[in-house]
Every structure is written in C-alpha cells, then in structure tokens.
Motif scaffolding. Structure first.
Motif, PDB file in Angstrom:
ATOM      1  N   GLY A  82      97.794  74.874  41.843  1.00  0.00           N
ATOM      2  CA  GLY A  82      97.900  74.071  40.333  1.00  0.00           C
ATOM      3  C   GLY A  82      99.626  74.380  40.379  1.00  0.00           C
ATOM      4  N   GLY A  83     100.111  73.081  39.896  1.00  0.00           N
ATOM      5  CA  GLY A  83     101.603  73.004  39.895  1.00  0.00           C
ATOM      6  C   GLY A  83     102.220  72.534  41.226  1.00  0.00           C
ATOM      7  N   TYR A  84     101.556  72.406  42.297  1.00  0.00           N
ATOM      8  CA  TYR A  84     102.082  71.697  43.421  1.00  0.00           C
ATOM      9  C   TYR A  84     102.163  70.368  43.516  1.00  0.00           C
ATOM     10  N   PRO A  85     103.272  69.475  43.530  1.00  0.00           N
ATOM     11  CA  PRO A  85     104.422  69.971  44.496  1.00  0.00           C
ATOM     12  C   PRO A  85     105.564  70.612  43.855  1.00  0.00           C
ATOM     13  N   ASP A 107      97.139  57.467  42.498  1.00  0.00           N
ATOM     14  CA  ASP A 107      98.340  57.113  43.135  1.00  0.00           C
ATOM     15  C   ASP A 107      99.419  57.163  42.080  1.00  0.00           C
ATOM     16  N   THR A 108      99.433  58.314  41.208  1.00  0.00           N
ATOM     17  CA  THR A 108     100.387  58.462  40.288  1.00  0.00           C
ATOM     18  C   THR A 108     101.267  59.897  40.377  1.00  0.00           C
ATOM     19  N   GLY A 109     102.394  59.838  39.924  1.00  0.00           N
ATOM     20  CA  GLY A 109     102.999  61.227  39.688  1.00  0.00           C
ATOM     21  C   GLY A 109     103.655  61.343  41.133  1.00  0.00           C
ATOM     22  N   ALA A 110     104.269  62.847  41.159  1.00  0.00           N
ATOM     23  CA  ALA A 110     105.191  63.101  42.380  1.00  0.00           C
ATOM     24  C   ALA A 110     104.632  62.763  43.714  1.00  0.00           C
ATOM     25  N   ASN A 111     105.258  62.659  44.785  1.00  0.00           N
ATOM     26  CA  ASN A 111     105.208  62.605  46.219  1.00  0.00           C
ATOM     27  C   ASN A 111     104.859  64.041  46.550  1.00  0.00           C
ATOM     28  N   THR A 112     103.867  64.253  47.526  1.00  0.00           N
ATOM     29  CA  THR A 112     103.495  65.393  48.110  1.00  0.00           C
ATOM     30  C   THR A 112     103.368  65.263  49.680  1.00  0.00           C
ATOM     31  N   GLY A 113     103.104  66.430  50.306  1.00  0.00           N
ATOM     32  CA  GLY A 113     102.725  66.248  51.648  1.00  0.00           C
ATOM     33  C   GLY A 113     101.617  65.399  52.028  1.00  0.00           C
ATOM     34  N   GLY A 114     101.005  65.299  51.219  1.00  0.00           N
ATOM     35  CA  GLY A 114      99.501  64.515  51.279  1.00  0.00           C
ATOM     36  C   GLY A 114      98.480  65.160  50.777  1.00  0.00           C
ATOM     37  N   VAL A 131      92.116  56.688  66.019  1.00  0.00           N
ATOM     38  CA  VAL A 131      91.714  55.667  65.006  1.00  0.00           C
ATOM     39  C   VAL A 131      92.605  55.868  63.888  1.00  0.00           C
ATOM     40  N   ALA A 132      92.692  54.853  63.097  1.00  0.00           N
ATOM     41  CA  ALA A 132      93.489  54.742  62.046  1.00  0.00           C
ATOM     42  C   ALA A 132      93.040  55.585  60.740  1.00  0.00           C
ATOM     43  N   ALA A 133      94.110  56.107  59.964  1.00  0.00           N
ATOM     44  CA  ALA A 133      93.787  56.770  58.900  1.00  0.00           C
ATOM     45  C   ALA A 133      94.480  56.376  57.416  1.00  0.00           C
ATOM     46  N   GLN A 134      94.074  56.652  56.319  1.00  0.00           N
ATOM     47  CA  GLN A 134      94.957  56.500  55.288  1.00  0.00           C
ATOM     48  C   GLN A 134      95.097  57.430  54.331  1.00  0.00           C
ATOM     49  N   ASP A 135      96.297  57.979  54.027  1.00  0.00           N
ATOM     50  CA  ASP A 135      96.758  59.173  53.446  1.00  0.00           C
ATOM     51  C   ASP A 135      96.964  58.810  52.042  1.00  0.00           C
ATOM     52  N   HIS A 136      96.956  59.840  51.326  1.00  0.00           N
ATOM     53  CA  HIS A 136      97.022  59.664  49.879  1.00  0.00           C
ATOM     54  C   HIS A 136      98.338  60.722  49.402  1.00  0.00           C
ATOM     55  N   LYS A 137      99.625  60.032  49.286  1.00  0.00           N
ATOM     56  CA  LYS A 137     100.773  60.849  49.188  1.00  0.00           C
ATOM     57  C   LYS A 137     101.033  61.516  47.670  1.00  0.00           C
ATOM     58  N   ARG A 138     100.465  60.727  46.723  1.00  0.00           N
ATOM     59  CA  ARG A 138     100.881  61.054  45.419  1.00  0.00           C
ATOM     60  C   ARG A 138     100.060  62.312  44.780  1.00  0.00           C
ATOM     61  N   ILE A 139     100.418  63.088  43.849  1.00  0.00           N
ATOM     62  CA  ILE A 139      99.763  64.172  43.487  1.00  0.00           C
ATOM     63  C   ILE A 139      98.673  64.000  42.505  1.00  0.00           C
ATOM     64  N   GLY A 198     109.443  64.987  53.598  1.00  0.00           N
ATOM     65  CA  GLY A 198     109.047  64.237  52.628  1.00  0.00           C
ATOM     66  C   GLY A 198     109.803  63.973  51.192  1.00  0.00           C
ATOM     67  N   LYS A 199     110.885  64.908  51.181  1.00  0.00           N
ATOM     68  CA  LYS A 199     111.811  64.686  50.110  1.00  0.00           C
ATOM     69  C   LYS A 199     113.037  63.681  49.911  1.00  0.00           C
ATOM     70  N   GLY A 200     113.018  63.168  51.318  1.00  0.00           N
ATOM     71  CA  GLY A 200     114.307  62.248  51.628  1.00  0.00           C
ATOM     72  C   GLY A 200     114.291  61.036  51.111  1.00  0.00           C
TER      73      GLY A 200
END
Ligand code: AMP
Length: 425
Positions: free
Chosen positions: A336-339, A220-227, A208-216, A150-152
């Motif tokens: 707390g602190g992740y990612p 939907d703000t801040g750094a990208n995470t694993g989800g 079935v379809a799903a929606q992920d929430h990637k941002r911390i 997820g960091k690339g």
C-alpha cells in the motif's frame, strides 16, 4: 547445464522458473534473487548493477550461460565484458541496448529506417525545447533521454507545463540527474500492446503479445507504476497483425541495427500504440518486460533454454517457441502506498494455499525470507499468475489465488484484463 540469472524481480523469478523446467538445466543460480527465487534456485549476493562484480561472480559460479534480466547491467556493457572473456551471455551489447537507454537514438534510428513512430523533436537545451514546442499540439509528451525506470515520461497538457518539465529534466530536478537531451513527442491515442521478439542479430521469432496495466488505479487512473498486471491471449495480435509487426517493425529494426554495426542479439521489446494510423513504436526495451514476462512465459510450452541458445548461437527460427493457445493473467500485489512511499517488512501468509491452485504460479518480486517466513521488501511484492483456456477463467483463477494471500496494507487492482473481456474477440 548451469545457468546464472541476473536480477531480483518478478521477471527474474519467471525466468528462473521456466529455465528450471528445461531437462538440460541441472542448476539455476540467481544474483541476487529474492525470497521466492531462493526457494527454487541458489541465490548469491552481489551487485547486479556492476559488470565487474558480475564478472567476479561468474568467475566463482562458472555458469554455462548467463541471462540478464534488467536493463541497467546491459546499458553498462555487461554483455560486452562477458563476451570479451569468452563467457556465454544472453542479451544485447551496450551499443545495441542504446535502443532503450537513449530515447533520442531510438527516435533518430526509427526515422532512418522508416519504422512507424510518433513525430518528435530532440532538444539539447531548455531554449530549444521551448522553441520546438511550437511544432506540437496538445497534449505533448516530454521524455528524458536516459534510463529513468518509468519516471522519465510526462504527458503535458499545456505548453507551459511541457517547458517546465523539460527544464526540470535538463537541470536534474525531476530525475535526480541532469538529462543532456530531451525528446518532445506527438501524443498518440489507442490501445497499447507489448510485442516482443527474440533475435540472433539477423533473424527474429515472435513471442506472444501481452498487455500491461501501467497505472496504479482501477480504470487506468492515477500514477504510473512499473506495471500492476498483464494478460496475454491469442486474440491480442492475430497472425496477420504479427506478420505486419514483424515486417514493419521487428525485422527492419534488427536489420537496421546490423547495418549500423550494432548487431542486436536478445529480446527486443517493442512497446506499441495501436493508433488509427496503424501500430506505432512508443519505446524499445532491450530485455523482457515486467510483469509481461510472467504472463508470456506462463503460455510457453517449449524449452526457454533452447530459444536462448538459438539466439546466442545465431540459429533463431520460427520453430524456437511453442505456445499454448491458453490465455494467461498476472495480477501484481503491491505494498500500500506504492508507487509513492510504502512500508516493507510485512509478513506474507497464504502463499502455500495459493500455490495449490492448479495452473497458478505466484512469482515473487519484492520479498525476502527470514527464518522460514516470507516478508515484503519492495513496492511490487508478488505477481500472481494463472493460465486457462479462456481469459475470463485465467483472470478468475489469478484472483482466487490473490484471495488466499494476506499481508498488511496489500494493494492490487481488481480489473486486470477486464477491458479485454468487454471487447468482441
Ligand atoms: P515509454 O517509456 O516511452 O514507453 O513511455 C511510458 C508510457 O508513456 C507509455 O507506456 C505510454 O503509456 C505513454 N506514452 C509514451 N509516449 C507516448 C506517446 N507518444 N503518446 C501517448 N502516450 C505515450
């Protein structure tokens, strides 16, 4: 039957939980597992990153079927190694899983097979990247070629930033190891959707379809995470949309891989952007997603083992899955602190109370058990998942369960699924 599940996250806990419900499963073993998985399955130590170590473990455990959770062992050829020895294993081969581990392969493959995706350029040097940037408007997406957890992926707002990111990917400064190729991509706008299918190399059956929430951060703000959470409802992709996605994306991918001599068996995860020009593929993953799997499997009413065997044995059909019309919601509870950096080893309390709520399942991701107590041991710690006929009830049940759980510095987003509630259904 004895099943071996490889991996240690929330996705693997969901797989262990669902497989254990099969009448035909007598034992589930997980390598290496986590604190929560160890309460429901036999956990064995081992290096999930090494196909050799996994072969050694399989030799000892003698599973009837092995199910691989994460992408790394697939990219290292664990399926090839098992299959060569006649061991039954679920997942694509090393060559087939290129769809995930090489973004340049995936882009060129999609172009060869007319699968809708963003315009792109594959660059083999810093100089080539600089020159190709002239072909793109801003913002521009810069992607490293290999697996990068997820960091690339960087969305650059200036050409200078894009050139610097590409240079840092080539040199290894950004990801720790140098990329031999970098993909530049047109920036797409729209809602993201995770669309997964099961394939036996020829046929496909949709999940079935799903929606992920990637941002911390919330909104939907801040750094990208694993989800940080996911939800699934019937209205995310209606029947006509599922048919379109099967005909224009999933089937051409599976047929194309076969025609190129890389039969694809397993889960094909299509990460989509629903743009004004229609759905487009952002990425392929060669396995179940995390945390989408927790939300998706919560809606599965049929036997997951049957579906997995159908993929291994070449008999996938429309009937392999029976889905509930209920909605589901998974809220990830993190340290707390992740990612970024975080502290592990915090004692987790309230799990028993959360588990008592009907139609709630607390999946463990980064936990470990010590002398009967549960402790955090990772960035993403738990995936608190609930199911209910209406999404709003699934969401409030999941948060009710989160409210029972405590550990120092715990963090979670309070808006998982909230955007879907604002949309007309
Ligand atoms: P990927 O690993 O390729 O899915 O990229 C990770 C995330 O970056 C995606 O989930 C999107 O949020 C974002 N992303 C990737 N490619 C694009 C694109 N072409 N346009 C807009 N956003 C993108």
């Amino acid at each position: 039957m004895k099943i071996l599940v490889i991996g240690s996250g929330g996705r693997e806990h969901a797989l262990v939980w669902k497989l254990s419900q099969s009448k035909r499963v007598s034992e589930v073993v997980c390598l290496p597992g986590n604190g929560g998985i160890c309460q429901e399955a036999t956990c064995v130590a081992g290096d999930a990153k090494s196909p050799e170590s996994l072969l050694g473990a399989a030799h000892q455990i003698q599973p009837d079927i092995t199910v691989v959770g994460p992408e790394l062992p697939l990219s290292l050829g664990v399926v090839d190694e098992f299959a060569r020895r006649g061991l039954r294993i679920f997942g694509p081969t090393q060559a087939a899983s290129q769809l995930e581990w090489s973004k340049s392969f995936a882009k060129e493959f999609m172009q060869r097979h007319n699968i809708p995706t963003a315009h792109y350029a594959v660059c083999a040097s810093e100089d080539e990247a600089r020159k190709s940037l002239g072909l793109f408007s801003l913002p521009v997406v810069v992607k490293a070629d290999g697996l990068a957890a997820g960091k690339g992926v960087v969305i650059a707002t200036t050409k200078e930033e894009a050139a610097t990111v590409a240079a840092d990917m080539f040199s290894g400064k950004l990801l720790g190891s140098p990329s031999s190729r970098v993909v530049l991509e047109e920036h797409l706008k729209g809602e993201e959707l995770s669309f997964l299918v099961l394939s036996d190399g020829e046929r496909v059956a949709p999940l079935v379809a799903a929606q992920d929430h990637k941002r911390i951060g919330e909104g939907d703000t801040g750094a990208n995470t694993g989800g940080m959470g996911a939800y699934s409802t019937g209205s995310l992709a209606d029947e006509a949309m599922v048919e379109w996605l099967l005909n224009h994306i999933a089937r051409p991918t599976i047929t194309g891989m076969k025609s190129e001599g890389m039969e694809y068996r397993g889960i094909l995860y299509c990460g989509l952007m629903m743009t004004a020009r229609g759905p487009m593929v952002l990425e392929f993953n060669c396995r179940f997603g995390d945390p989408e799997t927790q939300a998706v499997l919560m809606r599965l009413d049929s036997d997951l083992l049957e579906a997995i065997e159908a993929a291994i044995d070449g008999r996938v059909s429309d009937g392999v899955f029976k889905w509930s019309s209920d909605a589901s919601c998974c809220v990830v509870v993190a340290s707390g602190g992740y990612p970024g950096s975080f502290v592990s080893g915090r004692e987790i309390v309230g799990l028993d109370r959360a588990a008592q709520i009907e139609n709630v399942k607390v999946f463990h991701a980064g936990t470990s058990m010590l002398e009967g107590r549960m402790y955090s041991s990772g960035g993403r710690v738990l995936g608190v998942t609930a199911r209910a006929p209406k999404l709003e009830d699934a969401i409030s049940k999941a948060y009710e369960a989160v409210g029972c759980i405590r550990f120092e510095d715990m963090y979670y987003r309070r808006d998982i699924g909230a955007r879907a509630l604002k949309q007309p259904t």
